[in-house]
Design an enzyme around this catalytic site. Structure first.
Site, short mmCIF file in Angstrom:
data_model
loop_
_atom_site.label_atom_id
_atom_site.label_comp_id
_atom_site.label_asym_id
_atom_site.label_seq_id
_atom_site.Cartn_x
_atom_site.Cartn_y
_atom_site.Cartn_z
N SER A 234 0.84 -1.19 0.00
CA SER A 234 0.00 0.00 0.00
C SER A 234 0.89 1.26 0.00
O SER A 234 1.85 1.29 -0.76
CB SER A 234 -0.94 -0.03 1.21
OG SER A 234 -2.00 0.82 0.97
N ASP B 229 -8.72 -5.25 -5.52
CA ASP B 229 -8.25 -4.20 -4.62
C ASP B 229 -8.62 -2.85 -5.22
O ASP B 229 -8.13 -2.49 -6.29
CB ASP B 229 -6.73 -4.31 -4.47
CG ASP B 229 -6.14 -3.16 -3.66
OD1 ASP B 229 -6.93 -2.37 -3.10
OD2 ASP B 229 -4.91 -3.07 -3.60
N HIS C 74 -6.24 -6.15 -1.29
CA HIS C 74 -5.12 -5.27 -0.98
C HIS C 74 -3.97 -6.03 -0.30
O HIS C 74 -4.15 -6.61 0.77
CB HIS C 74 -5.66 -4.20 -0.03
CG HIS C 74 -4.89 -2.93 -0.02
ND1 HIS C 74 -4.60 -2.21 -1.16
CD2 HIS C 74 -4.36 -2.23 0.99
CE1 HIS C 74 -3.94 -1.12 -0.83
NE2 HIS C 74 -3.77 -1.11 0.47
#
Ligand SMILES: *[C@@H]1O[C@H](CO)[C@@H](O)[C@H](O)[C@H]1NC(C)=O
Ligand SMILES: *[C@@H]1O[C@H](CO)[C@@H](O)[C@H](O)[C@H]1NC(C)=O
Ligand SMILES: *[C@@H]1O[C@H](CO)[C@@H](O)[C@H](O)[C@H]1NC(C)=O
Ligand SMILES: *[C@@H]1O[C@H](CO)[C@@H](O)[C@H](O)[C@H]1NC(C)=O
Ligand SMILES: *[C@@H]1O[C@H](CO)[C@@H](O)[C@H](O)[C@H]1NC(C)=O
Ligand SMILES: *[C@@H]1O[C@H](CO)[C@@H](O)[C@H](O)[C@H]1NC(C)=O
Ligand SMILES: CC(=O)N[C@H]1CO[C@H](CO)[C@@H](O)[C@@H]1O
Length: 504
Positions: free
Chosen positions: A180, A447, A472
């Site tokens: 991320s 995601d 994710h």
């Protein structure tokens, strides 16, 4: 006597009020769950085992406050963790980059990177991101102090830290990992400091800063459609959303909404920001579940990991639970219960009060305030309802999000400032046109963040790894027997590529 009474009441009001408002930081804010975008690994096969295992202790690195001002001689203590169990002389250094939440030492024992460390005899370190967790560069989180919070300062922290480690011990090479926002940092570190890092894994990394991030809700829409291809799940959400907008127009309707959604307060239809916050909170129930669907994480303490898109769409398409509005409320009730919340907050002012708190011991200092600051000054990423193809209504448009910057940090954080900041980040790092080699970009098809990520190989040495059907950062979590084959393959490809980097 009267005075004394008034004093008690004032004190109580202050204390009770403070305790109350500080508790309201939304569960999901700007795509960030409490605790940060990359949660701790906590799969049921591992968790029990982990709880009895000894976690590595906190260690502290003396770090410069402002890397871009040679005249500023202030320092602070930055937290890090190490695991040298797999290291053999001549082995590499693996660096897990901390992100917008507390760095969790569980990552020092678990996760795909630990398997890679075992395979390649690596020395593992994790550096906590400045301003998150226990890494406090300044006495508080005032706007004046937050100017030292930026991705560029964080990259310079990493550079100083890695340089120092290398001066004390010899490593064959350095590989960085992140998922991320730290995934972006992993790629950007390779871009800015190529002499310090020989390879980078950038999982689910949003490389494109964007103000009006409409694609997020579109991916959520696609994810719902992927479990119920007829679109019945999306349609039910859409119908529930329309019913809400009708109900909001009458007192009776508002009372009904308060009851079914277990709202903490009455709805005042004249407060537009409350209405936006309500719609966005209900959409947030779906955003959080889609973003982390079946990915072995246990964000916020392993509570809601068994709630998947199938669960939510199962509820939305079950007529025995009532009309679509009642089903939408059922989803809300399920998440309130999973997070042990007594009622659903939606009052904008309560949220602002909590986000304005500058003390390190306030609830927003868990990361909500800092991440919001980074969105206002670097990336935006606002999941606005401006997209047409999504069922959550259009009542939390981009202005609702940008206004929050001004409302929380002050009037100077206006739209112009945000747009300029976003443009600058993209210019600084190159956005999706970034020029780098020896980087991997794993991405998951469901995601919502993938829309800002690298979808195609940038060059033969900066490859995208597509993981169909995962959410994710799925590739970063410990492997489990239930992992889909494409996830197993992706992890192997990452591991083998690291091996190639280490050999050349
Ligand atoms: C490093 O991780 C491995 C795998 O979880 C664990 O067995 C070992 O105890 C850890 N070492 C340290 C020093 O924490
Ligand atoms: C935000 O983006 C959407 C779609 O990309 C567009 O329709 C909408 O007009 C944009 N809103 C603003 C305020 O620019
Ligand atoms: C999730 O797990 C909890 C406790 O383990 C259980 O009470 C709950 O019913 C489960 N929820 C779903 C949707 O499976
Ligand atoms: C929070 O921190 C302040 C000082 O920054 C202190 O006065 C206060 O007692 C702390 N509150 C709690 C609940 O720890
Ligand atoms: C935004 O704030 C800056 C100062 O911080 C100011 O110069 C500018 O005029 C403001 N823009 C708008 C559109 O209000
Ligand atoms: C992803 O998997 C689904 C089935 O699970 C399949 O229909 C689809 O074609 C796959 N997409 C890609 C790009 O491989
Ligand atoms: C969903 C997603 O972003 N997937 C992309 C990841 O990378 C592959 C390979 O380049 C693309 O084909 C996918 O579209």
């Amino acid at each position: 006597m009267e005075k004394f009474g008034a004093y008690i009441i004032t004190t109580c009001l202050l204390i009770c009020f403070t305790v109350y408002i500080e508790a309201y930081v939304p569960r999901m804010i700007r795509g960030r769950p409490r605790g940060g975008l990359l949660g701790a690994p906590g799969h049921k096969h591992h968790r029990k085992n982990l709880e009895t295992r000894e976690l590595p202790p906190d260690q502290w690195y003396t770090q410069k406050l402002d890397h871009f001002n040679g005249a500023d001689g202030r320092y602070w203590q930055q937290r890090y963790f190490t695991n040298d169990t797999f290291y053999k002389p001549g082995g590499p250094l693996f660096v897990q980059i901390g992100g917008e939440g507390t760095a969790d030492p569980i990552w020092m024992l678990e996760g795909a990177w630990i398997d890679y460390a075992q395979r390649y005899n690596a020395y593992c370190v994790q550096l906590e991101h400045r301003f998150y967790g226990k890494s406090h560069p300044t006495p508080d989180l005032s706007v004046d102090n937050l100017k030292y919070l930026s991705s560029e300062q964080a990259l310079a922290d990493l550079a100083a830290f890695i340089t120092d480690l290398k001066s004390k011990q010899t490593f064959s090479s350095v590989i960085t990992f992140g998922g991320s926002y730290p995934g972006s940092l992993s790629a950007w570190f390779r871009l800015k400091y190529p002499h310090l890092v020989q390879g980078a894994v950038a999982s689910s990394a949003p490389l494109l800063a964007i103000v009006n991030f409409t694609a997020y809700l579109q991916v959520v829409d696609d994810a719902l459609r992927s479990v119920v291809p007829s679109g019945a799940c999306n349609d039910a959400v859409s119908t529930a959303t329309s019913t809400i907008s009708t109900d909001l127009t009458t007192l009776e309707g508002r009372q009904k909404l308060k009851k079914v959604f277990q709202l903490c307060d009455d709805i005042d239809p004249n407060i537009k920001t409350d209405i936006s916050n309500l719609y966005s909170t209900l959409a947030g129930n779906f955003e959080g579940v889609v973003q982390y669907n079946k990915d072995n994480r246990a964000f916020e303490g392993a509570k809601a990991t068994n709630i998947t898109i199938d669960t939510l769409c199962g509820i939305m398409t079950d007529p025995s639970l009532g009309d679509p509005l009642q089903r939408y409320a059922e989803v809300n009730a399920l998440l309130l219960k999973a997070y042990s919340q007594d009622c659903q907050d939606f009052k904008y002012d309560k949220m602002l009060d909590s986000m304005r708190a500058t003390s390190w011991n306030s609830s927003a200092s868990e990361g909500g305030r800092q991440w919001t600051y980074q969105t206002c000054t670097e990336f935006a990423f606002y999941q606005s309802s401006d997209a047409t193809n999504q069922p959550f209504g259009h009542d939390f448009p981009i202005d609702f999000w940008t206004q929050q910057c001004a409302d929380i940090f002050g009037a100077s954080f206006n739209n112009t400032v945000i747009e300029t900041a976003v443009k600058r980040s993209n210019t600084d790092y190159g956005a999706l046109g970034i020029q780098i080699t020896r980087v991997l970009f794993p991405n998951g098809s469901i995601d919502p963040w993938h829309a800002l990520g690298v979808l195609e190989d940038l060059n033969p040495e900066a490859r995208a790894i597509f993981i169909n059907g995962t959410a994710h950062c799925a590739n970063m979590y410990p492997s489990t027997p239930e992992d889909p084959p494409q996830l197993v393959t992706a992890r192997k490809e990452i591991s083998d590529t690291i091996g190639q980097w280490l050999r050349s």
